[in-house]
Design a protein around this motif. Structure first.
Motif, PDB file in Angstrom:
ATOM      1  N   LYS A   3       0.856  -1.186   0.000  1.00 56.37           N
ATOM      2  CA  LYS A   3       0.000   0.000   0.000  1.00 56.37           C
ATOM      3  C   LYS A   3       0.885   1.227   0.000  1.00 56.37           C
ATOM      4  N   ILE A   4       0.507   2.199  -0.819  1.00 56.98           N
ATOM      5  CA  ILE A   4       1.243   3.455  -0.860  1.00 56.98           C
ATOM      6  C   ILE A   4       0.268   4.611  -0.688  1.00 56.98           C
ATOM      7  N   LEU A   5       0.800   5.733  -0.235  1.00 56.82           N
ATOM      8  CA  LEU A   5       0.012   6.954  -0.117  1.00 56.82           C
ATOM      9  C   LEU A   5       0.296   7.806  -1.343  1.00 56.82           C
ATOM     10  N   SER A   6      -0.730   8.194  -2.034  1.00 53.67           N
ATOM     11  CA  SER A   6      -0.613   9.042  -3.214  1.00 53.67           C
ATOM     12  C   SER A   6      -1.175  10.408  -2.874  1.00 53.67           C
ATOM     13  N   VAL A   7      -0.464  11.457  -3.314  1.00 49.57           N
ATOM     14  CA  VAL A   7      -0.914  12.819  -3.083  1.00 49.57           C
ATOM     15  C   VAL A   7      -1.096  13.483  -4.443  1.00 49.57           C
ATOM     16  N   GLY A   8      -2.311  13.923  -4.707  1.00 48.95           N
ATOM     17  CA  GLY A   8      -2.582  14.649  -5.938  1.00 48.95           C
ATOM     18  C   GLY A   8      -2.761  16.115  -5.613  1.00 48.95           C
ATOM     19  N   ILE A   9      -1.929  16.944  -6.223  1.00 48.70           N
ATOM     20  CA  ILE A   9      -1.999  18.389  -5.992  1.00 48.70           C
ATOM     21  C   ILE A   9      -2.309  19.041  -7.333  1.00 48.70           C
ATOM     22  N   ASP A  10      -3.476  19.651  -7.416  1.00 46.38           N
ATOM     23  CA  ASP A  10      -3.910  20.303  -8.646  1.00 46.38           C
ATOM     24  C   ASP A  10      -3.895  21.815  -8.427  1.00 46.38           C
ATOM     25  N   ILE A  11      -2.912  22.459  -9.022  1.00 48.48           N
ATOM     26  CA  ILE A  11      -2.814  23.916  -8.929  1.00 48.48           C
ATOM     27  C   ILE A  11      -3.123  24.459 -10.321  1.00 48.48           C
ATOM     28  N   GLY A  12      -4.290  25.037 -10.436  1.00 52.14           N
ATOM     29  CA  GLY A  12      -4.709  25.591 -11.714  1.00 52.14           C
ATOM     30  C   GLY A  12      -4.682  27.105 -11.702  1.00 52.14           C
ATOM     31  N   THR A  13      -5.071  27.686 -12.817  1.00 51.92           N
ATOM     32  CA  THR A  13      -5.058  29.147 -12.917  1.00 51.92           C
ATOM     33  C   THR A  13      -6.150  29.805 -12.090  1.00 51.92           C
ATOM     34  N   THR A  15      -8.267  27.562  -9.571  1.00 51.83           N
ATOM     35  CA  THR A  15      -8.515  26.805  -8.333  1.00 51.83           C
ATOM     36  C   THR A  15      -7.372  25.851  -8.017  1.00 51.83           C
ATOM     37  N   THR A  16      -7.315  25.468  -6.730  1.00 49.89           N
ATOM     38  CA  THR A  16      -6.301  24.553  -6.214  1.00 49.89           C
ATOM     39  C   THR A  16      -6.998  23.542  -5.306  1.00 49.89           C
ATOM     40  N   GLN A  17      -6.587  22.251  -5.410  1.00 53.74           N
ATOM     41  CA  GLN A  17      -7.166  21.212  -4.565  1.00 53.74           C
ATOM     42  C   GLN A  17      -6.120  20.131  -4.304  1.00 53.74           C
ATOM     43  N   VAL A  18      -6.249  19.474  -3.134  1.00 56.27           N
ATOM     44  CA  VAL A  18      -5.347  18.402  -2.736  1.00 56.27           C
ATOM     45  C   VAL A  18      -6.184  17.166  -2.425  1.00 56.27           C
ATOM     46  N   LYS A  49     -11.183  20.993   0.345  1.00 61.44           N
ATOM     47  CA  LYS A  49     -12.125  21.887  -0.332  1.00 61.44           C
ATOM     48  C   LYS A  49     -11.386  22.507  -1.517  1.00 61.44           C
ATOM     49  N   ILE A  50     -12.115  23.095  -2.407  1.00 60.89           N
ATOM     50  CA  ILE A  50     -11.503  23.769  -3.551  1.00 60.89           C
ATOM     51  C   ILE A  50     -11.164  25.194  -3.134  1.00 60.89           C
ATOM     52  N   HIS A  51      -9.895  25.540  -3.287  1.00 60.51           N
ATOM     53  CA  HIS A  51      -9.408  26.881  -2.941  1.00 60.51           C
ATOM     54  C   HIS A  51      -9.257  27.699  -4.217  1.00 60.51           C
ATOM     55  N   PHE A  52      -9.477  28.991  -4.117  1.00 54.21           N
ATOM     56  CA  PHE A  52      -9.106  29.864  -5.225  1.00 54.21           C
ATOM     57  C   PHE A  52      -7.584  29.955  -5.239  1.00 54.21           C
ATOM     58  N   THR A  53      -6.978  29.777  -6.385  1.00 49.76           N
ATOM     59  CA  THR A  53      -5.522  29.853  -6.493  1.00 49.76           C
ATOM     60  C   THR A  53      -5.071  31.294  -6.231  1.00 49.76           C
ATOM     61  N   PRO A  54      -4.184  31.465  -5.230  1.00 49.86           N
ATOM     62  CA  PRO A  54      -3.711  32.818  -4.916  1.00 49.86           C
ATOM     63  C   PRO A  54      -2.743  33.313  -5.998  1.00 49.86           C
ATOM     64  N   LYS A  65       1.629  31.505  -0.514  1.00 54.51           N
ATOM     65  CA  LYS A  65       0.252  31.204  -0.111  1.00 54.51           C
ATOM     66  C   LYS A  65      -0.127  29.775  -0.501  1.00 54.51           C
ATOM     67  N   ILE A  66       0.405  29.279  -1.619  1.00 58.84           N
ATOM     68  CA  ILE A  66       0.179  27.868  -1.996  1.00 58.84           C
ATOM     69  C   ILE A  66       0.774  26.964  -0.931  1.00 58.84           C
ATOM     70  N   LYS A  67       1.977  27.293  -0.473  1.00 56.28           N
ATOM     71  CA  LYS A  67       2.636  26.500   0.576  1.00 56.28           C
ATOM     72  C   LYS A  67       1.775  26.453   1.841  1.00 56.28           C
ATOM     73  N   LYS A  68       1.165  27.588   2.209  1.00 58.51           N
ATOM     74  CA  LYS A  68       0.295  27.631   3.392  1.00 58.51           C
ATOM     75  C   LYS A  68      -0.943  26.752   3.191  1.00 58.51           C
ATOM     76  N   ILE A  69      -1.521  26.792   1.998  1.00 63.98           N
ATOM     77  CA  ILE A  69      -2.683  25.939   1.698  1.00 63.98           C
ATOM     78  C   ILE A  69      -2.287  24.467   1.839  1.00 63.98           C
ATOM     79  N   LEU A  70      -1.155  24.089   1.244  1.00 63.49           N
ATOM     80  CA  LEU A  70      -0.720  22.682   1.291  1.00 63.49           C
ATOM     81  C   LEU A  70      -0.435  22.236   2.720  1.00 63.49           C
ATOM     82  N   LYS A  71       0.263  23.065   3.495  1.00 61.33           N
ATOM     83  CA  LYS A  71       0.546  22.712   4.896  1.00 61.33           C
ATOM     84  C   LYS A  71      -0.751  22.519   5.669  1.00 61.33           C
ATOM     85  N   SER A  72      -1.701  23.404   5.445  1.00 59.07           N
ATOM     86  CA  SER A  72      -2.984  23.323   6.136  1.00 59.07           C
ATOM     87  C   SER A  72      -3.730  22.038   5.761  1.00 59.07           C
TER      88      SER A  72
END
Length: 79
Positions: A3-13, A15-18, A49-54, A65-72
């Motif tokens: 078993k592995i942990l997969s992290v999907g990080i979508d940073i768009g123009t 919105t951003t979601q993890v 949740k879906i964040h507005f991309t800063p 600000k992306i780093k803060k979103i990811l840490k959170s």
């Protein structure tokens, strides 16, 4: 099986979601051949949740600000 942990990080123009998923892998090959890995199960364990991309400007994303979103989101997912 592994078993592995997969992290999907979508940073768009706009919105951003993890998303964190647990993926179960199985080697379908015999012990004397090249591994043949198949995904036999996958389960989403956390979806942010879906964040507005800063943005800094119309063409630059605010990486601090992306780093803060990811840490959170890692903290909320308890990962």
């Amino acid at each position: 099986m592994d078993k592995i942990l997969s992290v999907g990080i979508d940073i768009g123009t706009s919105t951003t979601q993890v998303i964190f998923s647990e993926i179960t892998l199985e080697n379908m090959a015999s012990g004397f051949t090249v591994p043949r890995i198949n995904i036999i199960d996958k389960k989403v364990i956390y979806k942010s949740k879906i964040h507005f991309t800063p943005l800094i400007s119309q063409t630059k994303i605010d990486s601090n600000k992306i780093k803060k979103i990811l840490k959170s989101e890692y903290k909320k997912a308890q990962i």
